[in-house]
Design an enzyme around this catalytic site. Structure first.
Site, PDB file in Angstrom:
ATOM      1  N   ALA A 244       4.567   4.109   2.921  1.00  0.00           N
ATOM      2  CA  ALA A 244       4.059   2.860   2.333  1.00  0.00           C
ATOM      3  C   ALA A 244       4.226   1.726   3.342  1.00  0.00           C
ATOM      4  O   ALA A 244       4.910   1.880   4.356  1.00  0.00           O
ATOM      5  CB  ALA A 244       4.838   2.536   1.063  1.00  0.00           C
ATOM      6  N   LYS A 245       3.600   0.619   3.103  1.00  0.00           N
ATOM      7  CA  LYS A 245       3.781  -0.576   3.927  1.00  0.00           C
ATOM      8  C   LYS A 245       3.266  -1.776   3.134  1.00  0.00           C
ATOM      9  O   LYS A 245       2.426  -1.626   2.246  1.00  0.00           O
ATOM     10  CB  LYS A 245       2.971  -0.443   5.223  1.00  0.00           C
ATOM     11  CG  LYS A 245       3.501  -1.265   6.363  1.00  0.00           C
ATOM     12  CD  LYS A 245       4.720  -0.622   6.968  1.00  0.00           C
ATOM     13  CE  LYS A 245       5.135  -1.277   8.256  1.00  0.00           C
ATOM     14  NZ  LYS A 245       6.136  -0.492   8.969  1.00  0.00           N
ATOM     15  N   GLY A 246       3.748  -2.940   3.465  1.00  0.00           N
ATOM     16  CA  GLY A 246       3.267  -4.125   2.759  1.00  0.00           C
ATOM     17  C   GLY A 246       3.779  -5.392   3.377  1.00  0.00           C
ATOM     18  O   GLY A 246       4.308  -5.390   4.494  1.00  0.00           O
TER      19      GLY A 246
ATOM     20  N   ASP B  47      10.811  -5.435   8.437  1.00  0.00           N
ATOM     21  CA  ASP B  47       9.736  -5.265   9.414  1.00  0.00           C
ATOM     22  C   ASP B  47       9.596  -6.610  10.142  1.00  0.00           C
ATOM     23  O   ASP B  47      10.553  -7.382  10.178  1.00  0.00           O
ATOM     24  CB  ASP B  47       8.451  -4.859   8.672  1.00  0.00           C
ATOM     25  CG  ASP B  47       7.440  -4.138   9.550  1.00  0.00           C
ATOM     26  OD1 ASP B  47       7.285  -2.925   9.389  1.00  0.00           O
ATOM     27  OD2 ASP B  47       6.793  -4.791  10.387  1.00  0.00           O
TER      28      ASP B  47
ATOM     29  N   VAL C 114       0.858  -1.185   0.000  1.00  0.00           N
ATOM     30  CA  VAL C 114       0.000   0.000   0.000  1.00  0.00           C
ATOM     31  C   VAL C 114       0.894   1.234   0.000  1.00  0.00           C
ATOM     32  O   VAL C 114       1.780   1.372   0.840  1.00  0.00           O
ATOM     33  CB  VAL C 114      -0.948   0.009   1.222  1.00  0.00           C
ATOM     34  CG1 VAL C 114      -1.691   1.332   1.321  1.00  0.00           C
ATOM     35  CG2 VAL C 114      -1.938  -1.131   1.132  1.00  0.00           C
TER      36      VAL C 114
END
Lengths: 430, 66
Positions: free
Chosen positions: A114-116, A155, A69
């Site tokens: 962003a992150k995913g 992460d 995202v």
């Protein structure tokens, strides 16, 4: 029965996103944010869901679901972690991507948020399966990530090795002449594969620096001040290490295995050595006595560093807190009710978005070195981190004073105003 | 896994005796989080006997007492 289950799931799913939105709305209201810009920031720019097959060790093929995202890139390329966990889904990625936008904006970095990640339980897969999953996910993401577009980082359950696989796969998809121009497609790489010196300690050093700046501002001498730390992982250890070097005294530590206390002081490096030899557990350390976990936050001390989980300081234990400073090394350790109680008591809180931003600043330095073909020495990285964090810290203090708000509100105001300014100056295409 | 669907605690090696929080249902990040794969060898978790006594023992089959 079915309806009930769905309802419950929805409430739980929205928790994280709601929390991020509440903080955003609070800050947006207080600065009277342009309603059109509010509309933009409330939504994510891009949401990518990929399904990709990977051959397992037993010869069978399994199909995985990956997410990325990209919330906002008004200030620069998207930046944020990739996690491998069963809880990864689009809602979690949205909330965490938005959180990254505020964090990079406050830190004054040329990044968006962003992150995913991939929805999987990594303990079910072998090392070589995880390598193939990572490489195939990178291939599926294709040019939706890139050194000047979207830069992933480690992460939950991803590490420097994961980043090295992503880098290698991404580079392999480029023509030979362009490959070495793509070293900065990920940060958090191993040092041998383009990683930066000091990245390991950047978050903890950042937490320490914010405490030091706060002490300078308040004319408090850190020598002989007592501090307690929740979580003795990377952040907890490095924060304690630098505070001890400054003359402060670590009196209590809490981790997953228990709570230990020694009012005369706990040697940080002895505790680390014990923890390393004891399966990362501090329980049983000879230099301190054990204590009931519920007593931790009420201990007699000057500074509390929650560096483990969210929602640890609640209305129940906030009343018992005797410290005058809380430095949020973890994300969201203080809940809303507790914060009200603490602020009324006159206890300062260095908010997570500022306090633990050393990590993303360290990532920025790694990206810059790769981009410019430079290799910085450790002392150079640390000096630059201090300069960058000092700017953010004093901006937050100044905004808090001018607007008469707490440090958390000030931090969000700065982050959102910087984005607002970018939109006002650039306008909306077409 | 069944109890903590929305939490990273679901795959944390410390989940059976973690003293950081009693509410493990919605934890999205934790500096103490430790996954089995992070270790070179199979996980042998050492916990104090007091903790074992106070827990239900369901998850303690692989634990080594210290």
């Amino acid at each position: 029965m079915v309806t009930k289950t769905l309802k419950k799931k929805r409430v739980l799913k929205q928790g994280m996103l709601e929390n991020v939105m509440r903080q955003f709305n609070h800050a947006a209201d207080s600065i009277d944010l342009n309603p059109n810009i509010r509309k933009i920031l409330e939504m994510t720019n891009n949401e990518l869901v990929v399904h990709f097959p990977v051959r397992m060790d037993n010869g069978e093929v399994e199909v995985f679901t990956g997410y990325r995202v990209q919330h906002n890139n008004a200030l620069g390329p998207y930046k944020g972690g990739l996690r491998y966990h069963a809880t990864v889904d689009i809602d979690a990625a949205r909330a965490l991507a938005m959180w990254m936008t505020w964090k990079t904006s406050l830190a004054g970095l040329p990044y968006g948020g962003a992150k995913g990640g991939i929805q999987l339980n990594p303990k079910k897969y072998s090392h070589s399966e995880l390598e193939r999953i990572t490489r195939r996910f990178t291939y599926a993401l294709g040019d939706n990530i890139g050194p000047e577009l979207d830069i992933p980082a480690p992460d939950v359950n991803t590490n420097a090795q994961t980043m090295a696989w992503i880098l290698d796969t991404y580079m392999s998809t480029k023509p030979p002449a362009e490959r070495s121009m793509n070293m900065h497609v990920v940060t958090g790489k191993p040092i041998g594969a383009g990683g930066s010196e000091g990245r390991d300690r950047a978050t903890g050093y950042g937490v320490f620096l914010t405490i030091k700046f706060w002490a300078e501002q308040k004319k408090v001498d850190l020598r002989n001040r007592k501090f307690i730390v929740q979580g003795f992982g990377n952040v907890g250890y490095w924060t304690s290490h630098f505070l001890e070097k400054e003359g402060a005294i670590l009196t209590a530590v809490q981790d997953a295995s228990g709570t230990i206390l020694n009012e005369k002081g706990i040697s940080v490096d002895s505790l680390l050595a014990y923890s390393d030899a004891n399966n990362r557990s501090i329980y049983g350390f000879a230099g301190a006595k054990s204590l009931d976990s519920s007593e931790f936050f009420g201990l007699d001390c000057d500074i509390i560093v929650p560096a483990a989980l969210g929602n640890q300081i609640t209305a129940d234990n906030a009343k018992k807190i005797k410290a005058y400073l809380i430095a949020e090394g973890a994300n969201g350790p203080t809940d809303v009710e507790a914060e009200e109680i603490l602020l009324k008591k006159g206890i300062d809180i260095i908010p997570d978005i500022l306090c633990n931003s050393g990590g993303v600043i360290g990532s920025y330095f790694e990206w810059l070195q790769n981009r410019n073909g430079e290799i910085w020495q450790l002392d150079e990285v640390m000096a630059k981190l201090e300069k960058k964090l000092k700017e953010s810290f004093f901006k937050v203090m100044e905004t808090a004073k001018i607007r008469n708000v707490d440090m958390r509100s000030a931090a969000f105001i700065i982050a959102i105003e910087r984005l607002e300014e970018a939109y006002v100056q650039r306008g909306i295409f077409p | 896994m069944k109890n903590y669907k929305r939490s990273v605690c679901s795959t944390c090696s410390y989940v059976s005796f973690c003293s950081l929080t009693t509410d493990k249902s919605n934890i999205s990040s934790c500096s103490e989080y430790l996954h089995r794969l992070d270790e070179e060898y199979p996980q042998i978790t050492k916990v104090p006997i007091e903790i074992l006594r106070s827990s239900d023992g369901e998850n303690n089959k692989n634990l080594v007492l210290i």
